[in-house]
Design a protein around this motif. Structure first.
Motif, mmCIF file in Angstrom:
data_model
loop_
_atom_site.group_PDB
_atom_site.id
_atom_site.type_symbol
_atom_site.label_atom_id
_atom_site.label_comp_id
_atom_site.label_asym_id
_atom_site.label_seq_id
_atom_site.Cartn_x
_atom_site.Cartn_y
_atom_site.Cartn_z
ATOM 1 N N ASP A 1 56.467 18.615 34.970
ATOM 2 C CA ASP A 1 55.363 17.700 35.262
ATOM 3 C C ASP A 1 54.138 18.133 34.467
ATOM 4 O O ASP A 1 54.101 19.215 33.876
ATOM 5 N N ASP A 2 53.121 17.289 34.478
ATOM 6 C CA ASP A 2 51.880 17.585 33.758
ATOM 7 C C ASP A 2 50.910 18.350 34.649
ATOM 8 O O ASP A 2 50.775 18.053 35.841
ATOM 9 N N PHE B 1 46.861 19.139 34.360
ATOM 10 C CA PHE B 1 45.727 18.682 33.563
ATOM 11 C C PHE B 1 44.666 19.781 33.463
ATOM 12 O O PHE B 1 44.024 20.131 34.450
ATOM 13 N N SER C 1 46.493 18.477 28.699
ATOM 14 C CA SER C 1 47.439 18.844 29.750
ATOM 15 C C SER C 1 48.525 19.736 29.166
ATOM 16 O O SER C 1 48.715 19.793 27.955
ATOM 17 N N GLN D 1 52.756 21.181 30.141
ATOM 18 C CA GLN D 1 53.939 20.955 30.960
ATOM 19 C C GLN D 1 54.200 22.179 31.835
ATOM 20 O O GLN D 1 54.175 23.315 31.359
ATOM 21 N N ASN E 1 47.822 19.765 40.376
ATOM 22 C CA ASN E 1 48.078 19.516 38.954
ATOM 23 C C ASN E 1 46.800 19.576 38.129
ATOM 24 O O ASN E 1 46.689 18.976 37.075
#
Length: 412
Positions: free
Chosen positions: A218-219, A221, A227, A229, A383
Motif C-alpha cells: 500500500d501507499d 504518504f 509516497s 510503498q 498511511n
C-alpha cells in the motif's frame, strides 16, 4: 585538561509487535513510592528532549529511549557537585521540591528491578556498566551508589590500549543487545579513562497479532506529493481508541502480551506540528483517560527504523553545558582525577511486524447482537507520518518515543 568520560546510551527494540495500585497498598502510600513520584519528571524530560530532537531532525524518523538517557545521566549525578549537579538535575526535570536526591536514585533502583523482573511475559532487560581504566580509582561513595542503586557492572580495562578497550566495549554491547548492535564505538579520545553504558533490550508480541495473510502492499504518504510503498498490516478488532478533536488526531492503544503497551498517534493531514507542540505529559494523560474500547478497522505499516543521537549536543542546547566542559565539577567520581563528559551517544532501533518473535496463530470469532442504528466502525489508516510511544505499565516508564516519517527509511 580534564580526562574524558564517555557515555554510551543504547536502546534496542527488537521485533516489536506490537499503573495500577497494588491491592495491599493505599492510594496515598502508592503515590509516595519513589518510582511513582519519579514518573512525572521522567515524562517531562522525555517530551522536552523529543522537541529538541524534532527541531533538528527535519523530515527524518525519530526513535529513542528517554528512560535510557535519563538513567545514565542520573547515575552521573552521584558524582556531580555544585552548578554541574544543578544543571543536570534541571535538564533531567527532577523536581527537588517533591523528591530528595536519595529518593530519585531509589526511584531508578526500583524501575530497574521492575523492568528486569524475570517473571515478565515480555522480554525486557535494562542494565548499566562502567568500563574503567586500570589506573582509575573510583571513590567508594560513587562506586557503592552506582552498584547499589543502578546495579552497574564495573569492568576494569586498559585504556592505554584503545583498540583493545574499544573491542571489549563493543563485545559487551553486542552481547547485551543479543547481537543487534554491533561495533557501536568506532573510536575513543586518547584521554578517555571511563565509559558509562546504559542499554535496554525489548522484545514483545502483540496481544492480538495481525494476520500475515491480510498484509498488502500500500501507499504511505510522506507529504502531499510523495509516497512510498509499504507492507500494510490490517486488523478489524476492538481497541482502546480516542479521537482528539482539539488536536485533530486519532490515538490508538495496541497492547503487547504482558505489561507493556503502545500508543500510536495519527495526526490529520498537515496537523503533525500542532500535535507535536502539544506533546506533554498532561496531553498523554488526557488521552489515556479518554480512551474508549471500540471496534475499528486498523491499518498499520510494517517498519524498521533506527536513530543515532549526539546527546552531548542535545543537552548543551537544553542548557546542560558545564558537565561537558573543563569547568565540570565531578569530584565525587574518582580519586584525584578531574573528569568531564567528552561524548554522549544514543542509538535505538525498532522493528514492527505482524507477530513479533512468537510463531503463533489465533482465530477468534465473536458474536454480538446486530444493531442497525450503530454507525460502522471507524477506519484508521496509518498511511502518513505518525507518533509512537511504548510504555511500561508497571513503572509508568516511557521506554520508547518516536515519529515515523518514512517507514522504509533505514537511517542511523
Amino acid at each position: 585538561m580534564k580526562s574524558a568520560l564517555y557515555l554510551c546510551l543504547l536502546l534496542l527494540g527488537l521485533q516489536v509487535q506490537g499503573q495500577q495500585v497494588p491491592e495491599d497498598q493505599s492510594q496515598a502510600d502508592y503515590e509516595n513510592l519513589p518510582y511513582v513520584k519519579l514518573a512525572p519528571s521522567n515524562a517531562d524530560f522525555a517530551f522536552k528532549l523529543y522537541k529538541q530532537i524534532s527541531d533538528e531532525s527535519g523530515d527524518r524518523n525519530i526513535f529513542f529511549s528517554p528512560l535510557s538517557i535519563s538513567t545514565a545521566f542520573a547515575m552521573l549525578t552521584l558524582g556531580a557537585r555544585s552548578n554541574t549537579l544543578r544543571e543536570l538535575q534541571e535538564g533531567l526535570a527532577f523536581n527537588l521540591t517533591q523528591m530528595k536526591e536519595q529518593e530519585i536514585h531509589k526511584g531508578f533502583q526500583r524501575i530497574l528491578q521492575l523492568l528486569n523482573d524475570p517473571h515478565r511475559e515480555e522480554q525486557l532487560n535494562m542494565g548499566n556498566a562502567l568500563f574503567i581504566d586500570n589506573q582509575v580509582e573510583l571513590l567508594p561513595n560513587f562506586l557503592d551508589g552506582v552498584t547499589y542503586f543502578y546495579d552497574a557492572e564495573p569492568v576494569y580495562s586498559n585504556f592505554q590500549n584503545l583498540t583493545q578497550a574499544i573491542r571489549e566495549i563493543n563485545v559487551y554491547v553486542e552481547t547485551k543487545t543479543h547481537g543487534k548492535i554491533v561495533d557501536l564505538v568506532k573510536s575513543l579520545d586518547s584521554d578517555t579513562l571511563m565509559v558509562l553504558i546504559n542499554y535496554i533490550f525489548f522484545k514483545g508480541s502483540w496481544e492480538t497479532p495481525f494476520s500475515n495473510l491480510s498484509t498488502t502492499d500500500d501507499d504511505f504518504f510522506l507529504d502531499s506529493k510523495n509516497s512510498v510503498q509499504v507492507k500494510m498490516m490490517h486488523q478489524e478488532n476492538y481497541f482502546n481508541v480516542h479521537r482528539d478533536e482539539k488536536l485533530s488526531c486519532w490515538v490508538v492503544e495496541i497492547p503487547y502480551k504482558g505489561n507493556v503497551t503502545s500508543f500510536f498517534v495519527l495526526p490529520d493531514k498537515e496537523k503533525m506540528k500542532q500535535v507535536e507542540d502539544a506533546l506533554l505529559k498532561e496531553t498523554v494523560s488526557n488521552w489515556m483517560r479518554a480512551l474508549d474500547k471500540r471496534e475499528i478497522y486498523l491499518d498499520l505499516p510494517q517498519f524498521s527504523v533506527s536513530g543515532s543521537y549526539d546527546v552531548k549536543s542535545l543537552f548543551q542546547k537544553m542548557g546542560v553545558t558545564e558537565v561537558f566542559s573543563d569547568q565540570a565539577d565531578l569530584p565525587g567520581v574518582a580519586r584525584n582525577l578531574p573528569l568531564k563528559v567528552s561524548k554522549a551517544i544514543h542509538k535505538a532501533t525498532v522493528n514492527v511486524r505482524e507477530n513479533g518473535t512468537e510463531a503463533a496463530a489465533v482465530t477468534i470469532i465473536e458474536f454480538a447482537p446486530m444493531s442497525l442504528t450503530l454507525p460502522p466502525p471507524p477506519h484508521i489508516t496509518f498511511n502518513r507520518p505518525f507518533l509512537m510511544m511504548i510504555i511500561d505499565k508497571t513503572t509508568d516508564g516511557l521506554l520508547f518515543l518516536g515519529k515515523i516519517v518514512n517507514p522504509t527509511a533505514k537511517e542511523d
